[in-house]
Motif scaffolding. Structure first.
Motif, PDB file in Angstrom:
ATOM      1  N   ALA A 117       0.851  -1.351   0.024  1.00  0.00           N
ATOM      2  CA  ALA A 117      -0.165  -0.163   0.059  1.00  0.00           C
ATOM      3  C   ALA A 117       0.942   1.282  -0.040  1.00  0.00           C
ATOM      4  CB  ALA A 117      -0.941  -0.029   1.429  1.00  0.00           C
ATOM      5  N   VAL A 118       0.332   2.221  -0.534  1.00  0.00           N
ATOM      6  CA  VAL A 118       1.098   3.694  -0.597  1.00  0.00           C
ATOM      7  C   VAL A 118       0.415   4.767   0.392  1.00  0.00           C
ATOM      8  CG1 VAL A 118       1.961   5.537  -1.913  1.00  0.00           C
ATOM      9  CG2 VAL A 118       1.950   3.165  -2.691  1.00  0.00           C
ATOM     10  N   VAL A 119       1.293   5.317   1.184  1.00  0.00           N
ATOM     11  CA  VAL A 119       0.486   6.461   2.194  1.00  0.00           C
ATOM     12  C   VAL A 119       0.161   7.363   1.468  1.00  0.00           C
ATOM     13  CG1 VAL A 119       1.080   7.661   4.475  1.00  0.00           C
ATOM     14  CG2 VAL A 119       2.207   5.513   4.084  1.00  0.00           C
ATOM     15  N   MET A 120      -1.210   7.910   1.435  1.00  0.00           N
ATOM     16  CA  MET A 120      -1.611   9.073   0.807  1.00  0.00           C
ATOM     17  C   MET A 120      -2.133  10.158   1.781  1.00  0.00           C
ATOM     18  SD  MET A 120      -2.049   8.640  -2.724  1.00  0.00           S
ATOM     19  CE  MET A 120      -3.744   9.106  -3.246  1.00  0.00           C
ATOM     20  N   ASN A 121      -2.701   9.718   2.954  1.00  0.00           N
ATOM     21  CA  ASN A 121      -3.333  10.697   3.811  1.00  0.00           C
ATOM     22  C   ASN A 121      -2.581  10.600   5.263  1.00  0.00           C
ATOM     23  OD1 ASN A 121      -5.071  11.672   2.368  1.00  0.00           O
ATOM     24  ND2 ASN A 121      -6.732  11.393   3.649  1.00  0.00           N
ATOM     25  N   LEU A 122      -1.951  11.627   5.879  1.00  0.00           N
ATOM     26  CA  LEU A 122      -1.476  11.540   7.376  1.00  0.00           C
ATOM     27  C   LEU A 122      -2.285  12.243   8.027  1.00  0.00           C
ATOM     28  CD1 LEU A 122       2.295  12.249   6.308  1.00  0.00           C
ATOM     29  CD2 LEU A 122       1.331   9.954   6.912  1.00  0.00           C
ATOM     30  N   GLU A 123      -2.991  11.807   8.932  1.00  0.00           N
ATOM     31  CA  GLU A 123      -4.048  12.230   9.774  1.00  0.00           C
ATOM     32  C   GLU A 123      -3.570  12.386  11.249  1.00  0.00           C
ATOM     33  OE1 GLU A 123      -7.977  11.171   9.063  1.00  0.00           O
ATOM     34  OE2 GLU A 123      -7.443  10.893   6.845  1.00  0.00           O
ATOM     35  N   ALA A 124      -4.371  13.106  12.152  1.00  0.00           N
ATOM     36  CA  ALA A 124      -4.042  13.299  13.590  1.00  0.00           C
ATOM     37  C   ALA A 124      -3.832  12.006  14.377  1.00  0.00           C
ATOM     38  CB  ALA A 124      -4.989  14.044  14.184  1.00  0.00           C
ATOM     39  N   ASP A 125      -4.665  10.896  14.056  1.00  0.00           N
ATOM     40  CA  ASP A 125      -4.500   9.571  14.351  1.00  0.00           C
ATOM     41  C   ASP A 125      -4.441   8.444  13.970  1.00  0.00           C
ATOM     42  OD1 ASP A 125      -6.979   9.492  14.066  1.00  0.00           O
ATOM     43  OD2 ASP A 125      -7.702   8.314  15.875  1.00  0.00           O
ATOM     44  N   VAL A 129      -3.467   6.764   9.851  1.00  0.00           N
ATOM     45  CA  VAL A 129      -2.861   6.934   8.290  1.00  0.00           C
ATOM     46  C   VAL A 129      -3.668   6.326   7.211  1.00  0.00           C
ATOM     47  CG1 VAL A 129      -0.739   6.169   6.892  1.00  0.00           C
ATOM     48  CG2 VAL A 129      -0.588   6.952   9.245  1.00  0.00           C
ATOM     49  N   GLY A 130      -4.028   7.067   6.109  1.00  0.00           N
ATOM     50  CA  GLY A 130      -4.791   6.475   4.889  1.00  0.00           C
ATOM     51  C   GLY A 130      -3.787   5.974   3.980  1.00  0.00           C
ATOM     52  N   ALA A 131      -3.991   4.721   3.400  1.00  0.00           N
ATOM     53  CA  ALA A 131      -3.102   4.194   2.538  1.00  0.00           C
ATOM     54  C   ALA A 131      -4.074   3.670   1.465  1.00  0.00           C
ATOM     55  CB  ALA A 131      -2.150   3.398   2.904  1.00  0.00           C
ATOM     56  N   VAL A 132      -3.528   3.689   0.169  1.00  0.00           N
ATOM     57  CA  VAL A 132      -4.160   3.105  -0.898  1.00  0.00           C
ATOM     58  C   VAL A 132      -3.638   1.776  -1.221  1.00  0.00           C
ATOM     59  CG1 VAL A 132      -4.965   4.911  -2.100  1.00  0.00           C
ATOM     60  CG2 VAL A 132      -2.763   4.286  -2.590  1.00  0.00           C
ATOM     61  N   LEU A 133      -4.206   0.748  -1.421  1.00  0.00           N
ATOM     62  CA  LEU A 133      -3.922  -0.431  -1.581  1.00  0.00           C
ATOM     63  C   LEU A 133      -3.377  -0.730  -3.246  1.00  0.00           C
ATOM     64  CD1 LEU A 133      -6.514  -2.486   0.475  1.00  0.00           C
ATOM     65  CD2 LEU A 133      -4.072  -2.453   0.854  1.00  0.00           C
ATOM     66  N   MET A 134      -2.446  -1.535  -3.322  1.00  0.00           N
ATOM     67  CA  MET A 134      -1.872  -1.954  -4.809  1.00  0.00           C
ATOM     68  C   MET A 134      -2.232  -3.044  -5.010  1.00  0.00           C
ATOM     69  SD  MET A 134      -0.419   0.802  -5.789  1.00  0.00           S
ATOM     70  CE  MET A 134       1.079   1.687  -5.939  1.00  0.00           C
ATOM     71  N   GLY A 135      -3.030  -4.004  -4.431  1.00  0.00           N
ATOM     72  CA  GLY A 135      -3.546  -5.230  -4.488  1.00  0.00           C
ATOM     73  C   GLY A 135      -5.014  -5.437  -4.021  1.00  0.00           C
ATOM     74  N   PRO A 136      -5.258  -6.654  -4.151  1.00  0.00           N
ATOM     75  CA  PRO A 136      -6.903  -7.158  -3.854  1.00  0.00           C
ATOM     76  C   PRO A 136      -7.105  -6.845  -2.416  1.00  0.00           C
ATOM     77  CG  PRO A 136      -5.635  -9.141  -4.004  1.00  0.00           C
ATOM     78  CD  PRO A 136      -4.586  -8.120  -4.569  1.00  0.00           C
ATOM     79  N   THR A 137      -8.360  -6.268  -2.210  1.00  0.00           N
ATOM     80  CA  THR A 137      -8.812  -5.801  -0.862  1.00  0.00           C
ATOM     81  C   THR A 137      -9.231  -7.005   0.117  1.00  0.00           C
ATOM     82  OG1 THR A 137      -9.656  -4.089  -1.933  1.00  0.00           O
ATOM     83  CG2 THR A 137     -10.365  -4.384   0.342  1.00  0.00           C
ATOM     84  N   ASP A 138      -9.410  -8.381  -0.668  1.00  0.00           N
ATOM     85  CA  ASP A 138      -9.983  -9.186   0.120  1.00  0.00           C
ATOM     86  C   ASP A 138      -9.002  -9.979   0.793  1.00  0.00           C
ATOM     87  OD1 ASP A 138      -9.079  -9.917  -2.249  1.00  0.00           O
ATOM     88  OD2 ASP A 138     -10.406 -11.384  -2.627  1.00  0.00           O
ATOM     89  N   LEU A 139      -7.646  -9.770   0.645  1.00  0.00           N
ATOM     90  CA  LEU A 139      -6.643 -10.584   1.388  1.00  0.00           C
ATOM     91  C   LEU A 139      -6.388  -9.906   2.908  1.00  0.00           C
ATOM     92  CD1 LEU A 139      -4.054 -11.184  -1.621  1.00  0.00           C
ATOM     93  CD2 LEU A 139      -5.569 -12.910  -0.363  1.00  0.00           C
ATOM     94  N   LEU A 140      -6.989  -8.707   2.954  1.00  0.00           N
ATOM     95  CA  LEU A 140      -6.810  -7.854   4.150  1.00  0.00           C
ATOM     96  C   LEU A 140      -7.843  -8.090   5.015  1.00  0.00           C
ATOM     97  CD1 LEU A 140      -5.005  -4.714   3.070  1.00  0.00           C
ATOM     98  CD2 LEU A 140      -3.901  -7.231   3.395  1.00  0.00           C
ATOM     99  N   LYS A 141      -7.472  -8.143   6.502  1.00  0.00           N
ATOM    100  CA  LYS A 141      -8.394  -8.215   7.591  1.00  0.00           C
ATOM    101  C   LYS A 141      -8.448  -6.893   8.536  1.00  0.00           C
ATOM    102  CE  LYS A 141      -8.398 -12.424   8.816  1.00  0.00           C
ATOM    103  NZ  LYS A 141      -8.548 -13.820   9.202  1.00  0.00           N
ATOM    104  N   GLU A 142      -9.355  -6.584   9.119  1.00  0.00           N
ATOM    105  CA  GLU A 142      -9.172  -5.582  10.220  1.00  0.00           C
ATOM    106  C   GLU A 142      -8.401  -6.063  11.451  1.00  0.00           C
ATOM    107  OE1 GLU A 142     -12.319  -5.408  12.786  1.00  0.00           O
ATOM    108  OE2 GLU A 142     -11.466  -3.898  14.011  1.00  0.00           O
ATOM    109  N   GLY A 143      -7.269  -5.448  11.894  1.00  0.00           N
ATOM    110  CA  GLY A 143      -6.452  -5.942  12.907  1.00  0.00           C
ATOM    111  C   GLY A 143      -5.213  -6.302  12.376  1.00  0.00           C
ATOM    112  N   MET A 144      -5.181  -6.495  11.197  1.00  0.00           N
ATOM    113  CA  MET A 144      -3.598  -7.152  10.671  1.00  0.00           C
ATOM    114  C   MET A 144      -2.585  -5.943  10.923  1.00  0.00           C
ATOM    115  SD  MET A 144      -4.755  -9.136   7.309  1.00  0.00           S
ATOM    116  CE  MET A 144      -3.155  -9.617   6.745  1.00  0.00           C
ATOM    117  N   VAL A 145      -1.333  -6.647  10.898  1.00  0.00           N
ATOM    118  CA  VAL A 145      -0.267  -5.894  11.177  1.00  0.00           C
ATOM    119  C   VAL A 145       0.207  -5.228  10.069  1.00  0.00           C
ATOM    120  CG1 VAL A 145       2.130  -5.670  11.964  1.00  0.00           C
ATOM    121  CG2 VAL A 145       0.304  -6.991  13.093  1.00  0.00           C
TER     122      VAL A 145
END
Lengths: 354, 186
Positions: free
Chosen positions: A63-71, A73-89
C-alpha cells in the motif's frame, strides 16, 4: 533424452541457498489496520510513516501512504482488498513507492510496480529503483528543444512538429484515432533505432481492456517496435491505485533514459481514465471534491506529471547537479537526454471543457 | 469536520481531565475494558453507533454502563454524557483507544505485548521489563499471550514497534526467499 536429476546436487543447491538466507532480526515499525474498504486501508499507529511511503500489509499486498491524519494513516492498496482483514499488522518498509528499471525492461509488459505481466519471467539484471513521485528538473537543468521527434505522420511533422523533450496533447472523442497516432509514432521510431540514435518508447495503458492492451502489444511486436518499447499496463480490472500510479511509473522509466543521456518518448493512454481513478481514490479518502467530484489538485496532478517531460542540458557538470536526483542515479547522470510526452485525453462528444 | 481531529481532541481533553482529578488509572482501565467490549461485541458497537432516534442517547450510555458491570466511575460517566450531548457517541471506540494510548504516554507507561509458544517464566518477564526501563526510561505493562502456532521463539511488540523472532516467521521468510530464487525453475 530425459536429464536425470542427481539428488545430491539438488540438496547441495538447497543447502547452499539455505546457508545464505537473510534472517536479520530488528524492530519493525508497525500499525494495525483499522478499516479496509474499497482499495483504501486506514491504519492506526505508524506515527513515523511518510507520505508516499510503501507499506507492507502482509499477504503480499503493498500500500502507499496518501493521507497523514492526526491519529491514523490512510493508504491506498496496490493489490486485492479481500486478502486483508481488520486488525492485521501493517509494516513500514522505509522505501518510497518506486519502480525497478534497467535496459532489460525494453520489450516487456510490466505493471506500475515493475512486475512482469507478459509471462516471460522476471526482468533480469540489477535494477535501479526510480521513485514514482519525483520533482521535475528545474529551469537551469533544461535547454530548449532543438531536435525533432518524427511521428511519421506527414501532416503532423509538417504543420505541428514535435521536438524531443516537448509534450503535446492528443485530444479527441472516442474512435477518432488518438491511440493510432501514438502507436504510429512509436513504430516510426524504428528508423531512429536502426540508425543508432534510439528514442526509447514507453506506452502506458491506463484503465483499458486487457484485450486492447494485448492487441497493441501484438501490433508493436509485428512492426519490430518492442525492441525499444516498454508497455506499462494497469487495466480496467486493476485497483484504482494502480491505475493512478501507472503514468508515474511510465514517467519514472522515461526519466531513467532521460537522465542517462538518452532520448525517450512516453505515451499516456489515457489521462482521463487516470483522473477518474484519482477521483475514486480521493473520494474514498474523504478529500473535498470540486467540479464533477474531481479533487481540487487534479490539475496539479497532471501538470506535475507532464513537467517531467524535459530536454536536459548537455553541459555535463550542470546536469550532474540536477535537482531531486535519486541516490541510485547519482553517478550515472549524463546530460543531453530528453523525455517527450504524448498525453492522450478522451473527450465526451466533443466537450473539451470537462 | 475531519473525524480524526474530533477523536484526538476529545481524547486529549479526557486525559487532562482525569489527570487533574487524579482518577486516571481507574478511568483508563475502564476505558480499556469498554474498548475491548466494543471491539469484540458487534451488536454493542452497532447499538452505540446507531442514530439517536433509533437508540436514545440515554440507552446508549446505559448499555455501556452495563458492559462495565454497572460500576462506572463518575469521571467516565460524565465524559460519556458529554459525548451524548455533542452527538459524538458513534466515535466512542476510537476516542477511548486514543485516550488509553495518550494516558499511558502521559504517565510514562508503555504497553507491550509478548507472544510465546509456551508460558514464559517470571524471570524472563522481569528481565524484559528491566531492559525496556533501561532503554526508554519508562515502566512497561506486558501482556502475555501463549500461541503454540508460532512454534518457538517470541513476538514482542511495544508501542509501534514489533520484533518478530518466532520460528514461524523465520520459516515464512525462508519460504519466500526460496520461491523468489527458484521462481524461474518452477
Amino acid at each position: 533424452m530425459a536429464i536425470s536429476l542427481k539428488p545430491s546436487e539438488v540438496s547441495d543447491i538447497l543447502l547452499g541457498q539455505l546457508q545464505d538466507m537473510k534472517n536479520d532480526l530488528r524492530f519493525e515499525e508497525i500499525g494495525k489496520a483499522l478499516q479496509v474498504s474499497d482499495g483504501v486501508v486506514r491504519i492506526y499507529g505508524l506515527d513515523h510513516a511518510e507520505a508516499g511511503e510503501l507499506l507492507n500489509c502482509g499477504n503480499g499486498v503493498m500500500a502507499v501512504v496518501m493521507n497523514l491524519e492526526a491519529d491514523n494513516v490512510g493508504a491506498v492498496l496496490m493489490g486485492p482488498t479481500d486478502l486483508l482483514k481488520e486488525g492485521m499488522v501493517v509494516r513500514r518498509t522505509g522505501r518510497i513507492a518506486s519502480v525497478g528499471v534497467n535496459d532489460k525492461v525494453l520489450g516487456r509488459v510490466i505493471d506500475p510496480l515493475g512486475n512482469p505481466l507478459d509471462g516471460l519471467g522476471p526482468v533480469e539484471g540489477e535494477k535501479l529503483d526510480m521513485p514514482l513521485e519525483r520533482k521535475a528538473p528545474g529551469v537551469i537543468f533544461r535547454q530548449p528543444v532543438s531536435e525533432p521527434l518524427q511521428t511519421g505522420l506527414k501532416a503532423i511533422d509538417a504543420m505541428i512538429p514535435i521536438g524531443r523533450g516537448q509534450r503535446e496533447l492528443i485530444i479527441g472523442d472516442r474512435q477518432t484515432g488518438k491511440t493510432a497516432i501514438a502507436i504510429d509514432t512509436i513504430i516510426n521510431q524504428r528508423q531512429a533505432f536502426e540508425a543508432g540514435d534510439p528514442v526509447y518508447c514507453i506506452y502506458v495503458a491506463i484503465g483499458q481492456k486487457g484485450s486492447t492492451v494485448a492487441s497493441i502489444v501484438k501490433t508493436l511486436r509485428e512492426h519490430g517496435a518492442m525492441d525499444y518499447t516498454t508497455v506499462v499496463a494497469a487495466t480496467a480490472s486493476d485497483p484504482a491505485a494502480l491505475q493512478y500510479y501507472a503514468p508515474f511509473a511510465g514517467a519514472a522509466i522515461g526519466e531513467y533514459f532521460r537522465d542517462t543521456g538518452r532520448h525517450a518518448l512516453v505515451v499516456y493512454d489515457d489521462l482521463s481514465k487516470q483522473a477518474v481513478a484519482y477521483r475514486e481514490v480521493s473520494l474514498i479518502l474523504r478529500r473535498p471534491s470540486g467540479r464533477e467530484a474531481y479533487p481540487g489538485d487534479i490539475f496539479y496532478l497532471h501538470s506535475r506529471l507532464l513537467e517531467r517531460a524535459a530536454r536536459i542540458i548537455d553541459q555535463q557538470e550542470v546536469a550532474a547537479r540536477m535537482n531531486d536526483l535519486p541516490a541510485v542515479l547519482k553517478d550515472k547522470v549524463k546530460g543531453g537526454g530528453s523525455l517527450t510526452a504524448l498525453p492522450i485525453i478522451e473527450t465526451q462528444a466533443g466537450d473539451v471543457s470537462a | 469536520m475531519n473525524r480524526s481531529i474530533v477523536i484526538t481532541r476529545y481524547a486529549r481533553a479526557l486525559v487532562k481531565y482525569v489527570r487533574e482529578g487524579g482518577h486516571g488509572d481507574i478511568v483508563c482501565s475502564e476505558a480499556e475494558t469498554l474498548g475491548r467490549a466494543l471491539h469484540e461485541l458487534e451488536d454493542l458497537r452497532r447499538m452505540v453507533t446507531a442514530a439517536d432516534d433509533v437508540v436514545t442517547p440515554f440507552e446508549k450510555k446505559k448499555l455501556l454502563q452495563s458492559a462495565l458491570g454497572n460500576r462506572m466511575s463518575p469521571d467516565l460517566s460524565r465524559f460519556l454524557t458529554l459525548l451524548n450531548q455533542n452527538g459524538r457517541m458513534p466515535l466512542v471506540e476510537d476516542i477511548l483507544r486514543d485516550f488509553t494510548d495518550m494516558y499511558h504516554r502521559s504517565v510514562g507507561v508503555r504497553k507491550a505485548h509478548l507472544t510465546t509458544a509456551s508460558e514464559p517464566s517470571e524471570r524472563l518477564l522481569q528481565r524484559l521489563k528491566a531492559l525496556v526501563k533501561q532503554k526508554t526510561g519508562d515502566d512497561v505493562i506486558i501482556e502475555v499471550d501463549v500461541d503454540p502456532s508460532i512454534i518457538g521463539g517470541f513476538v514482542f511488540d511495544i508501542d509501534d514497534y514489533l520484533m518478530d523472532a518466532s520460528i514461524k516467521r523465520q520459516l515464512d521468510v525462508i519460504r519466500e526467499q526460496f520461491i523468489e530464487r527458484n521462481r524461474r525453475i518452477i
